[in-house]
Design a protein around this motif. Structure first.
Motif, PDB file in Angstrom:
ATOM      1  N   GLY A 203       0.910  -1.144   0.122  1.00  0.00           N
ATOM      2  CA  GLY A 203      -0.199   0.009  -0.040  1.00  0.00           C
ATOM      3  C   GLY A 203       0.829   1.194   0.128  1.00  0.00           C
ATOM      4  N   GLY A 204       1.877   1.036   0.346  1.00  0.00           N
ATOM      5  CA  GLY A 204       3.022   2.136   0.358  1.00  0.00           C
ATOM      6  C   GLY A 204       3.838   2.507  -1.112  1.00  0.00           C
ATOM      7  N   ASN A 205       3.416   1.573  -1.995  1.00  0.00           N
ATOM      8  CA  ASN A 205       4.179   1.744  -3.243  1.00  0.00           C
ATOM      9  C   ASN A 205       3.835   2.871  -4.195  1.00  0.00           C
ATOM     10  N   VAL A 206       4.531   3.634  -4.802  1.00  0.00           N
ATOM     11  CA  VAL A 206       4.189   4.476  -5.907  1.00  0.00           C
ATOM     12  C   VAL A 206       3.702   3.458  -7.098  1.00  0.00           C
ATOM     13  N   ILE A 207       2.731   3.826  -7.757  1.00  0.00           N
ATOM     14  CA  ILE A 207       2.064   3.182  -8.699  1.00  0.00           C
ATOM     15  C   ILE A 207       1.928   4.289 -10.126  1.00  0.00           C
ATOM     16  N   LEU A 208       2.550   3.337 -11.233  1.00  0.00           N
ATOM     17  CA  LEU A 208       2.793   4.392 -12.356  1.00  0.00           C
ATOM     18  C   LEU A 208       1.998   3.458 -13.549  1.00  0.00           C
ATOM     19  N   THR A 209       1.005   4.099 -14.106  1.00  0.00           N
ATOM     20  CA  THR A 209      -0.090   3.625 -15.012  1.00  0.00           C
ATOM     21  C   THR A 209       0.179   3.922 -16.518  1.00  0.00           C
ATOM     22  N   ARG A 210       0.771   3.305 -17.239  1.00  0.00           N
ATOM     23  CA  ARG A 210       0.966   3.622 -18.813  1.00  0.00           C
ATOM     24  C   ARG A 210      -0.478   3.535 -19.384  1.00  0.00           C
ATOM     25  N   ILE A 211      -0.720   4.694 -20.031  1.00  0.00           N
ATOM     26  CA  ILE A 211      -1.859   4.961 -21.071  1.00  0.00           C
ATOM     27  C   ILE A 211      -1.532   5.398 -22.309  1.00  0.00           C
ATOM     28  N   PRO A 212      -2.381   5.367 -23.350  1.00  0.00           N
ATOM     29  CA  PRO A 212      -1.742   5.912 -24.844  1.00  0.00           C
ATOM     30  C   PRO A 212      -1.640   7.151 -24.481  1.00  0.00           C
ATOM     31  N   LYS A 213      -0.106   7.648 -24.792  1.00  0.00           N
ATOM     32  CA  LYS A 213       0.569   8.899 -24.976  1.00  0.00           C
ATOM     33  C   LYS A 213       0.645   9.592 -23.548  1.00  0.00           C
ATOM     34  N   GLY A 214       0.573   8.791 -22.596  1.00  0.00           N
ATOM     35  CA  GLY A 214       0.738   9.382 -21.254  1.00  0.00           C
ATOM     36  C   GLY A 214       0.709   8.125 -20.046  1.00  0.00           C
ATOM     37  N   TRP A 215       0.700   8.905 -18.809  1.00  0.00           N
ATOM     38  CA  TRP A 215       0.728   8.048 -17.728  1.00  0.00           C
ATOM     39  C   TRP A 215       0.051   8.570 -16.656  1.00  0.00           C
ATOM     40  N   PHE A 216      -0.213   7.741 -15.334  1.00  0.00           N
ATOM     41  CA  PHE A 216      -0.619   8.442 -14.144  1.00  0.00           C
ATOM     42  C   PHE A 216       0.086   8.138 -13.259  1.00  0.00           C
ATOM     43  N   TRP A 217       0.383   8.905 -12.270  1.00  0.00           N
ATOM     44  CA  TRP A 217       1.168   8.406 -11.052  1.00  0.00           C
ATOM     45  C   TRP A 217      -0.020   8.156  -9.572  1.00  0.00           C
ATOM     46  N   MET A 218       0.058   7.356  -8.946  1.00  0.00           N
ATOM     47  CA  MET A 218      -0.583   7.435  -7.689  1.00  0.00           C
ATOM     48  C   MET A 218       0.625   7.174  -6.526  1.00  0.00           C
ATOM     49  N   ILE A 219       0.666   8.271  -5.505  1.00  0.00           N
ATOM     50  CA  ILE A 219       1.669   8.062  -4.433  1.00  0.00           C
ATOM     51  C   ILE A 219       0.828   8.493  -3.117  1.00  0.00           C
ATOM     52  N   PRO A 220       0.870   7.106  -2.386  1.00  0.00           N
ATOM     53  CA  PRO A 220       0.083   7.464  -1.061  1.00  0.00           C
ATOM     54  C   PRO A 220       0.946   8.369   0.001  1.00  0.00           C
ATOM     55  N   LEU A 221       0.138   9.449   0.355  1.00  0.00           N
ATOM     56  CA  LEU A 221       0.942  10.446   1.258  1.00  0.00           C
ATOM     57  C   LEU A 221       0.540  10.274   2.682  1.00  0.00           C
ATOM     58  N   ASP A 222      -0.360   9.742   3.031  1.00  0.00           N
ATOM     59  CA  ASP A 222      -0.807   9.286   4.417  1.00  0.00           C
ATOM     60  C   ASP A 222      -2.009   8.275   4.356  1.00  0.00           C
TER      61      ASP A 222
END
Length: 412
Positions: A203-222
């Motif tokens: 649950g503390g991992n950063v998640i990087l999700t590739r999408i067409p011509k881009g990507w999302f990040w998800m970073i848990p802060l608390d």
């Protein structure tokens, strides 16, 4: 009124500035830090990588970071927007021992913690204070400041620009910049509650999700809040950044599931066209650190790592120098900083190329390749022979896969 005189003037109180200032003050130098924004302040760059821990320890601030209550980060996950593929990089499985974990940090708290350490080490701080004009003298620099509305003059033997992508010193000295070999992109991001995440350490991992011509990040802060951002190419869309963000979430099954219960905490923020590098990072009595020298891309979370590494290299160069940096010392500093940036740039280029990324998303530990790549994801840019030849072999396979496909293509 006579000017205040310092050994070193540092412009910028982010990680690069406070790290360099702390290391110089620990060595007995009189240091002034100037920053135009009061703390606490919002800042992006919330996911550290383990290689950054070394400089935090050298600054004497690591124990404070450990006690601060930040989310422990033991790895990074890479996914497809379709949800069909996931690669989990656990840092403890990397080639290099001692890079087992680091932290996800809310920068308003993290930066304030590092600035407190700089003060403790003996640095003086002016904040809010803005550097206005710059004059070179026989013994260094004279800088006119606006300190919360009042003028002040300071003199320093050395000038360090750690003020970020605003490129303050580069503009003052007319140092040319060059675009990096990356497409122009923009990012839309904000802090959310209700973002789905895994239980336990993952649950503390950063998640990087590739999408067409881009990507999302998800970073848990608390326990409740998650930093979520979209990075995408400019495509001439006639829509607000918020609408573009929502559209990308809605059209990608994995992100749609993660964000089903998410609520924006404050507001979206936007940045664009951020990739660049200065042609020079140093002169006889000046150095650029971190984002002030150049910025690559937010993928692989290299920003704070490169800021801290360049700060350590800059402090070392100054402490070894006499009255100024000679040509060889300047070249060495620039070469060392660029060597670290280049490794991260190669990884970024791999990530954005679909056929190279396909190799990354089908890992093998033959020849311990996955362990080696894992170490680079963790920020190990100063490689032993055993790590380097494996990393170069990985890049070679990525290039070959562009012309002779050996692994299934990505399905974004």
């Amino acid at each position: 009124m006579a000017a205040s005189v310092y050994d070193c003037l540092v412009i910028g109180a982010g990680p690069a500035g406070t790290a360099a200032a702390t290391l110089l003050a620990q060595a007995g130098r009189r240091v002034l830090i100037v920053d135009k924004a009061p703390f606490p302040r919002f800042h992006i760059g919330e996911s550290l990588i383990p290689a950054a821990n070394r400089v935090l320890r050298k600054m004497g601030v690591w124990d404070e970071v450990e006690r601060a209550g930040f989310v422990r980060k033991e790895g990074a996950e890479f996914t497809f927007g379709t949800g069909e593929k996931r690669v989990h990089n656990r840092f403890e499985d990397g080639w290099v021992p001692g890079l087992d974990y680091t932290y996800q940090v809310e920068r308003s708290q993290f930066d304030r913690l590092l600035l407190a350490r700089a003060r403790e080490a003996g640095c003086e701080v002016l904040q809010p204070a803005e550097a206005r004009t710059l004059t070179q003298t026989d013994t260094g620099w004279q800088v006119e400041l606006d300190v919360d509305g009042s003028p002040r003059t300071v003199e320093a033997s050395w000038l360090l620009d750690a003020a970020g992508r605003g490129r303050w010193l580069g503009r003052q000295l007319s140092v040319p910049t060059e675009p990096l070999p990356l497409h122009k992109r923009f990012t839309v991001y904000g802090h959310f509650t209700g973002v789905a995440r895994a239980e336990g350490p993952e649950g503390g991992n950063v998640i990087l999700t590739r999408i067409p011509k881009g990507w999302f990040w998800m970073i848990p802060l608390d326990e409740e809040r998650t930093s979520v951002g979209l990075v995408a190419q400019h495509e001439g869309e006639r829509a607000t950044p918020e609408r573009i963000f929502d559209r990308r979430v809605a059209t990608n099954p994995y992100m749609r599931a993660c964000m089903a219960e998410a609520k924006l905490e404050d507001r979206f923020r936007v940045e664009s066209d951020y990739s660049f590098v200065h042609q020079h990072f140093a002169g006889d009595r000046w150095l650029m650190l971190g984002d002030a020298a150049g910025f690559i891309d937010p993928v692989f979370s290299s920003g704070v790592y490169l800021a801290l590494e360049s700060a350590d290299l800059a402090a070392t160069a100054i402490l070894k120098a006499g009255n100024s940096l000679g040509r060889h010392a300047r070249n060495r500093y620039e070469r060392q900083v660029w060597a670290r940036m280049k490794v991260m740039l190669e990884m970024v280029q791999m990530y954005y190329d679909d056929r190279s990324f396909a190799v990354f998303m089908h890992p093998t530990d033959s020849f311990r390749l996955f362990s080696a790549v894992n170490a680079v994801v963790g920020g190990n840019t100063q490689m032993s022979f055993g790590l380097r030849w494996r990393y170069l072999l990985f890049l070679l396979v990525c290039r070959l896969n562009r012309h002779l496909p050996m692994v299934p293509p990505v399905k974004l």
